[in-house]
Design a protein around this motif. Structure first.
Motif, PDB file in Angstrom:
ATOM      1  N   LEU A 237       0.817  -1.160   0.107  1.00 54.59           N
ATOM      2  CA  LEU A 237      -0.098   0.010   0.015  1.00 54.59           C
ATOM      3  C   LEU A 237       0.809   1.176  -0.007  1.00 54.59           C
ATOM      4  O   LEU A 237       0.710   2.286  -0.864  1.00 54.59           O
ATOM      5  CB  LEU A 237      -1.026   0.201   1.040  1.00 54.59           C
ATOM      6  CG  LEU A 237      -1.880   1.311   1.362  1.00 54.59           C
ATOM      7  CD1 LEU A 237      -2.758   1.273   0.236  1.00 54.59           C
ATOM      8  CD2 LEU A 237      -2.558   1.133   2.926  1.00 54.59           C
ATOM      9  N   PHE A 238       1.809   1.115   0.872  1.00 50.96           N
ATOM     10  CA  PHE A 238       2.927   2.390   0.943  1.00 50.96           C
ATOM     11  C   PHE A 238       3.503   2.692  -0.408  1.00 50.96           C
ATOM     12  O   PHE A 238       3.740   3.625  -0.755  1.00 50.96           O
ATOM     13  CB  PHE A 238       3.554   2.435   2.241  1.00 50.96           C
ATOM     14  CG  PHE A 238       3.012   2.290   3.510  1.00 50.96           C
ATOM     15  CD1 PHE A 238       1.643   2.785   3.639  1.00 50.96           C
ATOM     16  CD2 PHE A 238       3.437   2.297   4.728  1.00 50.96           C
ATOM     17  CE1 PHE A 238       0.890   2.793   4.821  1.00 50.96           C
ATOM     18  CE2 PHE A 238       2.720   2.242   5.737  1.00 50.96           C
ATOM     19  CZ  PHE A 238       1.517   2.535   5.959  1.00 50.96           C
ATOM     20  N   PHE A 239       4.130   1.575  -0.912  1.00 48.62           N
ATOM     21  CA  PHE A 239       5.169   1.634  -1.874  1.00 48.62           C
ATOM     22  C   PHE A 239       4.094   1.997  -3.244  1.00 48.62           C
ATOM     23  O   PHE A 239       4.674   2.790  -3.929  1.00 48.62           O
ATOM     24  CB  PHE A 239       5.659   0.208  -2.295  1.00 48.62           C
ATOM     25  CG  PHE A 239       6.771   0.468  -3.313  1.00 48.62           C
ATOM     26  CD1 PHE A 239       8.189   1.074  -3.328  1.00 48.62           C
ATOM     27  CD2 PHE A 239       6.507  -0.119  -4.724  1.00 48.62           C
ATOM     28  CE1 PHE A 239       9.014   1.125  -4.072  1.00 48.62           C
ATOM     29  CE2 PHE A 239       7.584   0.050  -5.590  1.00 48.62           C
ATOM     30  CZ  PHE A 239       8.705   0.654  -5.455  1.00 48.62           C
ATOM     31  N   ASN A 240       2.973   1.532  -3.479  1.00 49.23           N
ATOM     32  CA  ASN A 240       2.238   1.876  -4.520  1.00 49.23           C
ATOM     33  C   ASN A 240       1.936   3.216  -4.642  1.00 49.23           C
ATOM     34  O   ASN A 240       1.707   4.127  -5.750  1.00 49.23           O
ATOM     35  CB  ASN A 240       0.977   1.061  -4.720  1.00 49.23           C
ATOM     36  CG  ASN A 240       1.121  -0.364  -4.913  1.00 49.23           C
ATOM     37  OD1 ASN A 240       2.369  -0.778  -5.139  1.00 49.23           O
ATOM     38  ND2 ASN A 240       0.255  -1.191  -4.955  1.00 49.23           N
ATOM     39  N   ARG A 241       1.698   3.870  -3.235  1.00 54.04           N
ATOM     40  CA  ARG A 241       1.325   5.309  -3.140  1.00 54.04           C
ATOM     41  C   ARG A 241       2.447   6.164  -3.322  1.00 54.04           C
ATOM     42  O   ARG A 241       2.554   7.353  -3.932  1.00 54.04           O
ATOM     43  CB  ARG A 241       0.749   5.543  -1.780  1.00 54.04           C
ATOM     44  CG  ARG A 241       0.665   7.036  -1.355  1.00 54.04           C
ATOM     45  CD  ARG A 241      -0.373   7.596  -2.358  1.00 54.04           C
ATOM     46  NE  ARG A 241      -0.770   8.927  -1.796  1.00 54.04           N
ATOM     47  CZ  ARG A 241      -1.273   9.939  -2.510  1.00 54.04           C
ATOM     48  NH1 ARG A 241      -1.753   9.752  -4.013  1.00 54.04           N
ATOM     49  NH2 ARG A 241      -1.566  11.302  -1.999  1.00 54.04           N
ATOM     50  N   GLY A 242       3.663   5.572  -3.197  1.00 54.86           N
ATOM     51  CA  GLY A 242       5.024   6.473  -3.196  1.00 54.86           C
ATOM     52  C   GLY A 242       5.473   6.606  -4.581  1.00 54.86           C
ATOM     53  O   GLY A 242       5.751   7.593  -5.254  1.00 54.86           O
ATOM     54  N   VAL A 243       4.921   5.539  -5.527  1.00 54.20           N
ATOM     55  CA  VAL A 243       5.118   5.398  -6.881  1.00 54.20           C
ATOM     56  C   VAL A 243       4.164   6.564  -7.425  1.00 54.20           C
ATOM     57  O   VAL A 243       4.714   7.203  -8.387  1.00 54.20           O
ATOM     58  CB  VAL A 243       5.176   4.154  -7.621  1.00 54.20           C
ATOM     59  CG1 VAL A 243       5.008   4.157  -8.952  1.00 54.20           C
ATOM     60  CG2 VAL A 243       6.197   3.160  -7.094  1.00 54.20           C
ATOM     61  N   GLU A 244       2.941   6.563  -7.079  1.00 50.43           N
ATOM     62  CA  GLU A 244       2.122   7.388  -7.429  1.00 50.43           C
ATOM     63  C   GLU A 244       2.599   8.830  -7.151  1.00 50.43           C
ATOM     64  O   GLU A 244       2.343   9.939  -8.222  1.00 50.43           O
ATOM     65  CB  GLU A 244       0.577   7.186  -6.897  1.00 50.43           C
ATOM     66  CG  GLU A 244      -0.234   8.114  -7.297  1.00 50.43           C
ATOM     67  CD  GLU A 244      -1.622   7.858  -6.465  1.00 50.43           C
ATOM     68  OE1 GLU A 244      -2.665   8.535  -6.659  1.00 50.43           O
ATOM     69  OE2 GLU A 244      -1.823   6.842  -5.929  1.00 50.43           O
TER      70      GLU A 244
END
Length: 298
Positions: A237-244
């Protein structure tokens, strides 16, 4: 004055995700002989899927049509970064050390940068190249305990090669995230976790048929609980948001923190001492992240 929101703080989100993934490598190695690799990865995603299902159901009705329309992308995300990477990491850790697996995983940021340049024609500036190089030096300082010549004795055994295949697939996953369906984060996790379970089920059944089972001991249950909640649900969840927020190349730079966090966890959990080379590695990796952050915005 604008209120601080952790959900908008890419450095905080990405650092937390990498911390949880560092713990995943240590847990995977600690569970060798306790939980077979396919059982560990299968139940990891089953538990994570149940957690996400309890939180995602409200938005799924609205996101369902987009997820179905973009099912090839969802399947690709599940196959590369969820099912395959986790399975290959746990299989590799059967015959290599957590340290070696972290060395191999340090190749993810350069691979992301290379693939972004080749496949997406993403501009790579000199600051990003310098940042990756400096962070890699920091990684090597930590892994070699301040003695770079020790790296010559690490070698690349079968387990390392298996983890390397997973690393390549994870770099591909980071790029596919740039083309992810435009749905709620929880909806995307629900879809990718669910697809990963389907992809992993035949391999888990084959492992059971071979006679390799997981005993329901406290250590096994705690291990599955940790890898399901922290490296799975929260980290993705955190990594996907960081890429976004900042793009795949700059987000991938934070993966250089993984070996350092692994060393810190060893201090906290195994009673090892914190040395000067840990501080030096952290400083170099932090400087590399700052340099890469000066690169062009995706």
């Amino acid at each position: 004055m604008r209120t601080f929101s952790p959900w908008r703080a890419a450095p905080l989100l990405l650092s937390a995700a990498v911390l949880f993934w560092a713990g995943n490598s240590i847990a995977g190695r600690a569970l060798v002989g306790v939980a077979p690799p396919m059982a560990l990865v299968f139940w990891r995603w089953v538990v994570a899927f149940l957690i996400v299902s309890a939180l995602a159901w409200r938005g799924l009705a609205e996101d369902r049509a987009e997820l179905i329309r973009r099912w090839p992308t969802v399947l690709a995300l599940a196959a590369t970064g969820v099912a395959s990477f986790g399975a290959l990491l746990y299989v590799g850790l059967q015959s290599t050390t957590a340290l070696n697996s972290l060395v191999v995983q340090a190749a993810i940021p350069p691979l992301i940068m290379l693939f972004a340049w080749v496949a997406l024609r993403e501009r790579t500036g000199r600051w990003q190249v310098a940042g990756v190089a400096l962070s890699l030096v920091g990684v090597l300082v930590v892994l070699s305990r301040g003695r770079p010549w020790d790296l010559l004795h690490l070698g690349l055994n079968r387990g390392d090669a298996v983890v390397l295949v997973g690393v390549v697939l994870y770099a591909v996953y980071s790029l596919i995230l740039r083309r992810r369906p435009q749905v709620r984060p929880m909806s995307l996790l629900w879809a990718t976790f669910g697809a990963a379970i389907v992809l992993l089920a035949p391999f888990y059944l084959a492992e059971l048929a071979s006679g390799r089972t997981m005993a329901l001991t406290p250590k096994a249950l705690l291990g599955v609980g940790y890898v399901a909640v922290f490296p799975s649900f929260l980290a993705y969840l955190f990594f996907n948001r960081g890429v976004e927020l900042i793009g795949s190349a700059r987000a991938g730079q934070y993966l250089h923190l993984q070996p350092v966090f692994g060393a810190v966890l060893a201090v906290l959990l195994l009673g090892e001492s914190f040395h000067l080379f840990h501080a030096a590695g952290l400083a170099l990796i932090g400087a590399g992240i700052l340099l890469a952050g000066r690169g062009p915005k995706p």
